[in-house]
Write an enzyme that holds these catalytic residues in place. Structure first.
Site, PDB file in Angstrom:
ATOM      1  N   THR A   1      96.988  31.497  23.735  1.00  0.00           N
ATOM      2  CA  THR A   1      97.717  32.636  24.301  1.00  0.00           C
ATOM      3  C   THR A   1      98.379  33.449  23.190  1.00  0.00           C
ATOM      4  OG1 THR A   1      97.965  31.327  26.300  1.00  0.00           O
ATOM      5  CG2 THR A   1      99.345  33.255  26.164  1.00  0.00           C
ATOM      6  N   HIS A   2      97.851  33.303  21.969  1.00  0.00           N
ATOM      7  CA  HIS A   2      98.438  34.018  20.835  1.00  0.00           C
ATOM      8  C   HIS A   2      97.770  35.380  20.662  1.00  0.00           C
ATOM      9  CE1 HIS A   2      99.161  29.665  19.373  1.00  0.00           C
ATOM     10  NE2 HIS A   2     100.029  30.026  20.283  1.00  0.00           N
ATOM     11  N   LEU A   3      98.148  36.293  21.525  1.00  0.00           N
ATOM     12  CA  LEU A   3      97.608  37.649  21.446  1.00  0.00           C
ATOM     13  C   LEU A   3      98.620  38.516  20.704  1.00  0.00           C
ATOM     14  CD1 LEU A   3      97.175  36.401  24.603  1.00  0.00           C
ATOM     15  CD2 LEU A   3      95.460  38.173  24.524  1.00  0.00           C
TER      16      LEU A   3
ATOM     17  N   GLN B   1      93.320  35.095  18.180  1.00  0.00           N
ATOM     18  CA  GLN B   1      93.147  34.135  17.098  1.00  0.00           C
ATOM     19  C   GLN B   1      91.784  33.482  17.264  1.00  0.00           C
ATOM     20  OE1 GLN B   1      96.992  32.049  17.295  1.00  0.00           O
ATOM     21  NE2 GLN B   1      97.322  32.684  15.190  1.00  0.00           N
TER      22      GLN B   1
END
Lengths: 237, 592
Positions: free
Chosen positions: B518-520, B348
């Protein structure tokens, strides 16, 4: 807290530190804090004995962190906050041994954006960097860091930060970043870790620590929070 | 070869975070015997979140108590396909979890749905702006599922999570001053919105002044005592300020541990085994059917767990790694565009604006709740015209007073040195007198941003690390900078003493050092065509029909919102397909 000058805790800390540190450092400390003198031999807390750092490393570390976060009328400095004790204790934790990092080789050069790529753990990094830094300071300023006056110490640290002082094979900024991060950690951590003595750094910024329940304060807009901080280990009030 | 073979089970679940827990509940309800394998330790509110020890910043945010230990397993990164990758040796840009509850134990609680147009992003942009509007090398795709299909699952997930919020439109009727750009809902949030901290209130006032449409963001932090459909109980959040990175001491933040596990633990057809690191999914000779999984215990014992159904529910990218290690599907090759596993890895695109006020403002940022915020969707999704703006994507903007801690969180104005007297003074003056807000943008998929196995670096079990090939692209930076410039109007309307903007410049490379998010996503993407996706629209492997893979690995590109709400809804959607259709006749649910 509204600290003015040197707080009692700083005085006690320095008093005991002076009683156990090498002679050159004692002289340096006297020079920088002439108001203290050596008269006070009354009861004081036992000085922290470093478990990892050698006497010369310890003196240098204290001299460094004292400038990274100096004592002044705003609040505690790194020394009275116990930052050196914190860093020494961290060296004995899994963190100090690099046990939280991926440390398998091969170790390769890479763009800075791809992060830390050296085989040093925090323990080996400090052990390699501290004497190399002091040697570089000696070469440039004619004296070791602990013997320099405050503006010159700041100049040396600034040169480390900006990479103009080389410290052997280590990239200067890597050591500076490690030291600054550990210094901030020791300054602002919960006192249970050996830093942030008396929660004075928290009181300086008005952080309440582990108070945990602010439900009645969420919508009191703009009001100063009036209660002293609490530690996970020590209750305050 | 395995040291031990366990008795066969109906279903084995790999990874016990949100999606593993949801699927365990659904499959046990369907009468299946379920074994869940979690690579990390057992964790629960006690002792992992116990007061007061849990409220310790150093232990949790600097020493990563609840996160993946990189010494055991990590990743490698490089910026381009011709570069040498190097390991992610220290946790920085993202914080991978492990242990029971996964990232769901130490998340913040920002609980979003999805903007409907993002589910068919490629089709939408081609229809509205023409095919040439999508830049060369951008490989965005449709999910293959619609908002209407997912809506009941979004609704149920909110009830399981005990989500607090204000709806805008329920069953076509406007019901309150929620997000006016939000899609239609079948029901209200189960709990009313939380209280609004000062920063967020200042943000709301300024946003209205400049003509935006701010609203109270939904949060999976309970505003009141609550019992969910599984009989699991939550207590009201006290705004302790220790959400992200911590287990909630107060049973207020939704987690698999609080909201699902208590219901599972009573069941005789459910077993959770911890410290079991799955090495691979085992396949039959033709690689068409999974026979179970092989895992390793802390003692080094290799164990085979036969199962009829394999649910791969590890974190995001780890599903792709497990597919690669198991030989499920074909590895994606960025040179030829062939293969699908590892394709469309996305992240993101974050930007942050900070406003500094005079001493005495007292925003008291230690007061916080992880998902609590005032947000605006004026620039998210595609409800506004992108034609003249020239970028694909969007970003919600929010002021999320989640609890700022002193080691990690004290911002100081631009120009302040990093140490010494003036740093200290700036820290003292800034801490309780700052308002920060985020532009939390999409990240599109690109042909040369992908995952594969690293040829050099291994984990503690001797298995190849996952290699990320990833860098920022002009489209996403353009999007982020445009929306940040619009959000700057809002910052100015707050009347601060100074403003700081942290954003990407064109040409900036991905930096693994500072924390971003940590929005992978991606690597095992869902879709309508087996040539361009790893999973079908029910999250079923196109290649091995008794393998389903849950989590954000399925997203074809990075969403504007945080992923957890979408991840939970997709898990219920896949569970429905398994329960209602697949179990009666195990087969590919879509003909390839």
């Amino acid at each position: 807290m509204k600290p003015t000058g040197i707080s009692p805790s700083r005085r006690a800390f320095l008093r005991t530190a002076l009683a156990t540190t090498p002679a050159t450092l004692v002289l340096a400390q006297q020079f920088f804090h002439p108001s203290l003198g050596l008269a006070a031999a009354e009861t004081a807390p036992k000085a922290y004995q470093p478990a990892y750092f050698t006497a010369s490393e310890w003196a240098l570390l204290m001299s460094l962190v004292d400038r990274l976060i100096p004592a002044d009328e705003e609040g505690p400095g790194a020394l009275e906050a116990g930052v050196p004790e914190f860093i020494d204790r961290q060296m004995g934790e899994p963190y100090g041994y690099g046990a939280l990092w991926y440390m398998q080789g091969p170790f390769r050069d890479a763009p800075a954006e791809l992060g830390y790529q050296l085989p040093f753990t925090p323990r080996t990094l400090y052990r390699a960097a501290l004497p190399a830094f002091d040697k570089a300071v000696q070469a440039r300023f004619g004296k070791g860091l602990v013997e320099l006056d405050e503006p010159t110490r700041d100049d040396a640290i600034s040169q480390l930060q900006h990479g103009t002082l080389t410290i052997g094979i280590l990239p200067p900024l890597v050591f500076f970043d490690q030291l600054l991060q550990n210094t901030r950690e020791g300054y602002f951590c919960d006192p249970v870790h050996g830093g942030n003595k008396d929660m004075a750094a928290w009181r300086m910024i008005n952080f309440p620590g582990a108070r945990a329940d602010y439900i009645d304060w969420v919508e009191q807009y703009g009001r100063e929070y009036p209660f002293r901080p609490v530690s996970v280990a020590v209750t305050g009030g | 070869m395995a040291n031990r073979i366990m008795p066969r089970t109906d279903a084995v679940i790999v990874g016990f975070g949100w999606t593993g827990a949801i699927m365990a509940k659904e499959l046990t309800e369907a009468g299946l015997n379920v074994v869940a394998l979690e690579r990390g330790a057992f964790r629960d509110t006690y002792p992992d979140g116990a007061y007061p020890k849990t409220l310790d910043e150093l232990t949790h945010l600097q020493r990563f108590k609840l996160f993946q230990n990189l010494a055991v397993s990590s990743f490698t990164f490089r910026h381009g396909v011709a570069d040498q990758a190097v390991p992610y040796r220290q946790i920085g840009a993202f914080k991978p979890g492990d242990g029971v509850g996964g990232a769901g134990l130490h998340w913040s609680g920002q609980h979003w749905r999805v903007r409907p147009e993002e589910l068919a992003l490629r089709t939408r942009y081609i229809e509205r702006y023409g095919k040439a509007f999508i830049p060369d090398g951008m490989t965005i795709q449709d999910h293959g599922v619609t908002y209407e299909e997912l809506e009941p699952h979004f609704d149920f997930a909110e009830k399981v999570f005990g989500t607090s919020g204000q709806a805008y439109r329920v069953k076509g009727q406007v019901v309150g001053d929620g997000n006016p750009f939000e899609a239609d809902r079948s029901d209200h949030y189960p709990l009313p919105p939380q209280k609004t901290p000062y920063s967020a209130a200042l943000f709301m006032k300024a946003a209205k002044e400049v003509g935006f449409h701010p609203f109270l963001q939904p949060s999976a932090n309970a505003s009141e005592a609550y019992t969910n459909p599984y009989g699991c109980q939550m207590g009201p959040c006290t705004f302790c300020g220790f959400c992200s990175g911590y287990a909630c001491y107060n049973y207020s933040k939704a987690s698999p541990n609080v909201n699902i596990l208590p219901a599972l633990r009573q069941l005789s057809n459910f077993e959770l085994r911890t410290n079991c690191n799955v090495l691979r999914v085992t396949l039959d000779a033709a690689k068409r059917r999974a026979t179970g999984v092989t895992y390793v215990t802390p003692k080094g014992e290799v164990v085979e767990q036969p199962a009829d159904l394999v649910i791969v529910s590890t974190f995001a990218y780890n599903n792709a790694r497990l597919f690669m290690l198991s030989g499920i599907g074909q590895q994606y090759d960025p040179r030829t565009g062939e293969g699908t596993v590892g394709k469309n890895f996305t992240y993101q695109t974050m930007a942050t604006i900070r406003t500094f006020f005079d001493v005495g403002k007292n925003t008291n940022p230690f007061i916080g709740s992880g998902g609590n915020a005032v947000a605006l969707d004026d620039f998210n999704g595609d409800h506004y015209d992108h034609g003249s703006l020239g970028f694909v994507g969007g970003a919600p903007v929010w002021c999320n007073q989640a609890g700022t801690k002193p080691i990690s969180g004290i911002p100081v104005p631009d120009g302040v040195p990093a140490w010494g007297k003036s740093w200290k003074k700036a820290v003292k003056d800034s801490y309780v007198n700052t308002v920060s807000f985020d532009v939390h943008g999409t990240n599109m998929a690109y042909r040369d941003c992908y995952l594969d196995l690293d040829p050099d670096y291994k984990d503690q079990y001797g298995q190849a690390l996952l290699r990320f090939t990833f860098d920022w692209k002009a489209n996403d930076i353009k999007m982020s900078r445009y929306i940040t410039s619009r959000a700057l109007d809002l910052a100015k309307a707050m009347g601060p003493k100074s403003i700081q903007v942290v954003q990407k410049n064109f040409g900036d490379h991905f930096d693994t050092r500072p924390y971003q998010t940590t929005h992978l996503a991606g690597g095992t993407i869902m879709g309508l065509d087996r040539k361009t996706s790893v999973l079908n629209r029910y999250l079923q492997s196109w290649d091995v029909h008794n393998v389903f893979a849950l989590g954000s690995g399925a997203f074809p590109q990075g969403l504007g919102y945080n992923p957890t709400g979408m991840v939970a809804a997709l898990a219920y959607w896949a569970a429905k397909a398994i329960r209602n259709d697949y179990l009666k006749d195990p087969r590919p649910l879509i003909d390839a």
